[in-house]
Design an enzyme around this catalytic site. Structure first.
Site, short mmCIF file in Angstrom:
data_model
loop_
_atom_site.label_atom_id
_atom_site.label_comp_id
_atom_site.label_asym_id
_atom_site.label_seq_id
_atom_site.Cartn_x
_atom_site.Cartn_y
_atom_site.Cartn_z
N ASP A 342 0.87 -7.21 -1.87
CA ASP A 342 1.77 -6.88 -2.96
C ASP A 342 3.12 -6.51 -2.34
O ASP A 342 3.22 -6.23 -1.14
CB ASP A 342 1.19 -5.72 -3.76
CG ASP A 342 2.14 -5.22 -4.83
OD1 ASP A 342 2.68 -6.06 -5.57
OD2 ASP A 342 2.34 -4.00 -4.92
N ASP A 543 -1.21 -1.57 -4.74
CA ASP A 543 -1.13 -0.14 -5.06
C ASP A 543 -1.10 0.15 -6.55
O ASP A 543 -1.38 1.28 -6.96
CB ASP A 543 0.12 0.47 -4.42
CG ASP A 543 1.40 0.01 -5.09
OD1 ASP A 543 2.19 0.85 -5.54
OD2 ASP A 543 1.61 -1.22 -5.17
N ASP A 547 -2.30 -4.44 -9.90
CA ASP A 547 -3.01 -5.04 -8.76
C ASP A 547 -4.53 -4.91 -8.89
O ASP A 547 -5.26 -5.60 -8.17
CB ASP A 547 -2.58 -4.38 -7.45
CG ASP A 547 -1.11 -4.60 -7.14
OD1 ASP A 547 -0.63 -5.71 -7.38
OD2 ASP A 547 -0.46 -3.65 -6.66
#
Length: 657
Positions: A342, A543, A547
């Site tokens: 990410d 995080d 996600d």
């Protein structure tokens, strides 16, 4: 009156006190160690008496006590397992020792009991050390807290009695008693034990605080938002304890085979005893050979081959800020051959920073003067961009003038009177005449093209400059991407919901070429499944709440602990508590070392068992030598697994990554 932005000062000893206290189980606090030590002492007293020709009544009872102290616990556990129709190798060892004594080989049987008890004690010590490495975090949380009643009265209560909604008082220098949110007061809190943040963090009304962190010079009243059993520290300990209770696929396979192997070994022992007798062999040597076979063929070392390396690796990773939730995860972590990352909060810090200070030519302002005006106007605001501006001024040591008539308009910006001048800070859309040829518009466009958020500064309704703000790349992001590329053989993939231009700019900085931007949560899941459908075992690092679905879909998932959402932390297989991105490739490398040690242990166990069994079948293997060889291999395998508990193992894994 002016205010100077300075670093908060920690109370004396704060840095020292914030270190997790060591909590090490004493060896003789473990019953296995006490019984093994007692058996060893008794054996060492009896052995010279027998060798020096003392009468049997002098050393016989000592050997009997050796059998009892060293053998009663595994014998009882074996009987309990037998009651559940499970054949335990511990019981076989005790039976073999008693069989040796029945044949007059009292010394050999006692030696077997002592070595067997010692190897059991070593296993118990390894398990205790694994738990010690992270359970010491519990000592950080105070045992009592000052609870405030509705009328303001103070009451000292055990922290486990706190409930959600209670209000507690945290005095200067005290540790926070529960996870919660500040209601009143201002202070700086040392959160190093939870987040790894090197500097104390300023806390005011509305900010979150964590149990076990150390308050600074101010007093805080905190509303409890989590039950003490669900605090960050408690969850860390719970995850590690759950990890210790899980079994990796290799271990499960070994235990499944162990039962069949043990039954086959017992059948072979009975055949090795009965068949020679049918052909007229003498009873005592035949029984002795059969008992020796049962000892050396027992799969003790094989059973111990898997879990010590994996649990040691889990403990070592936990000490360095990576919480592996299970032995299954530790084994799978080393299997990954593709990585997806990410962007915000993972590759970047997730906190906006001022990157550009650009005064317009006609303004007559320097960078420091422009930043001073903007920071003074933003100082009373709690907006993340406002904090970024004031933080930038603090880092430059700028003194902020007094502010009057402060006002904030959500989505637009702030206005204030600074030294008699009307200062406005906010979106470029605030510009009275947003002509594309205006210098401020052109500057804002250029900053946004570079992936920055542009913030316009006006003085007396005239644009005087533009600030560029961006989420700063983590210092270890580039080295982490390089290490992961080396480990997996392919560069990581960037999966982000951000705009493609900003994503590509950041990816180029760290060496990522495969960029997939503008993704919704379901798109991230699709990307992960696409990689896995190509035969890849994907490690996903994220995080946020967005996600979580992709974390659940990945082969192995890691969440960034400091900024990670509760859902991401619960979904992930591992958590990077201190947000040190570089620990991820180290953890992968440590997992691979653990798997190599498992293979080494299985080879060691297999070589010893095969060699001793062949020796016993084709030659004459003395019982003491068989005992020493069998139990020696078990001890070697156990100690080999414990190598991963050392800090040197983490450093070696980091160097390999």
């Amino acid at each position: 009156m002016s205010s100077t932005l300075t670093r908060p000062v920690s109370p004396p000893g704060a840095a020292r006190d914030s270190v997790a206290p060591k909590r090490r189980t004493r060896i003789f606090a473990l019953p296995e160690a006490r019984w093994a030590a007692a058996a060893l002492v008794l054996f060492l007293i009896a052995l010279p008496l027998q060798l020096l020709g003392a009468p049997a009544w002098a050393w016989g009872p000592l050997y009997a006590l050796t059998y009892i102290t060293g053998g009663w616990e595994p014998g009882w556990a074996g009987l309990q397992a037998l009651k559940d129709k499970t054949l335990d190798v511990d019981l076989l060892m005790v039976v073999a020792a008693l069989g040796a004594a029945a044949l007059g080989q009292v010394l050999d049987g006692a030696l077997l009991i002592v070595i067997f008890a010692t190897s059991g004690a070593l296993e118990a010590i390894a398990t205790a050390r694994t738990a010690d490495s992270v359970r010491g975090l519990l000592d950080l949380a105070p045992t009592t807290a000052t609870r405030l009643s509705e009328d303001g009265a103070e009451e000292t209560v055990p922290t486990e009695q706190l409930a959600v909604g209670n209000v507690i008082l945290i005095r200067p220098g005290e540790r926070v008693g529960a996870d919660g949110r500040v209601r009143e007061g201002a202070s700086e809190v040392d959160q190093a034990t939870i987040t790894g943040e090197p500097l104390p963090v300023a806390k005011a009304a509305g900010d979150e605080v964590f149990a076990g962190t150390l308050n600074g010079t101010g007093a805080l009243t905190v509303r409890v938002e989590r039950d003490p059993s669900d605090s960050v520290i408690a969850r860390i300990v719970q995850m590690v304890e759950e990890a210790s209770e899980t079994k990796a696929p290799t271990q499960l396979f070994i235990e499944k085979v162990e039962q069949r192997y043990s039954l086959g070994m017992v059948a072979a022992t009975l055949a090795l005893f009965a068949v020679p007798l049918l052909f007229g062999a003498a009873l005592q040597p035949t029984l002795l050979r059969a008992m020796t076979f049962m000892i050396v063929a027992s799969p003790c070392a094989v059973v111990l081959a898997t879990m010590p390396p994996l649990l040691s690796a889990i403990a070592n990773a936990g000490r360095h800020g990576v919480l592996i939730k299970s032995a299954v995860v530790m084994e799978r972590l080393g299997q990954v051959d593709a990585v997806a990352l990410d962007k915000t909060g993972t590759l970047t810090e997730g906190t906006p920073r001022v990157t550009d200070v650009c005064p317009l030519d006609h303004s007559g302002l320097t960078e420091e003067a422009l930043l001073t005006l903007a920071a003074a106007a933003e100082h009373p605001s709690e907006h993340p961009l406002a904090r970024a501006v004031t933080d930038a001024a603090r880092k430059r040591g700028l003194e902020l003038p007094a502010v009057q008539d402060f006002a904030s308009t959500p989505g637009t910006g702030v206005t204030a009177t600074v030294e008699g001048r009307a200062v406005a800070v906010g979106s470029p859309g605030r510009l009275r005449e947003p002509h594309p040829d205006h210098p401020a518009t052109a500057l804002a466009t250029r900053l946004e093209a570079a992936g920055r958020t542009a913030v316009l500064v006006e003085v007396d309704d005239s644009a005087v400059g533009v600030l560029g703000i961006a989420d700063r790349l983590r210092e270890d992001a580039t080295t982490t991407v390089t290490a992961l590329t080396t480990l997996t053989g392919t560069a990581p993939v960037l999966l982000t919901g951000d705009n493609p231009r900003a994503a590509r700019l950041l990816a180029a900085e760290v060496g990522i070429t495969d960029v997939r931007a503008g993704l919704l949560p379901q798109d991230k899941v699709t990307a992960v499944k696409e990689l896995e459908s190509a035969g890849r075992k994907v490690l996903l690092v994220g995080d946020g709440v967005n996600d979580a679905p992709a974390l659940a879909a990945a082969h192995t998932a890691v969440a960034m602990g400091r900024a990670g959402s509760d859902l991401a932390l619960e979904t992930a297989d591992a958590v990077v508590v201190r947000d040190e991105l570089a620990t991820i490739p180290t953890a992968v490398s440590l997992s691979r070392r653990a798997r190599r040690l498992v293979v080494q242990n299985l080879v060691i166990a297999g070589v010893f068992i095969t060699g001793l069994v062949v020796w016993d079948l084709v030659g004459t293997l003395p019982l003491p030598l068989g005992v020493a060889g069998h139990e020696g291999s078990t001890v070697i395998v156990g100690l080999n697994g414990l190598r991963l508990l050392r800090d040197a193992a983490w450093r070696s894994a980091r160097d390999d990554a």
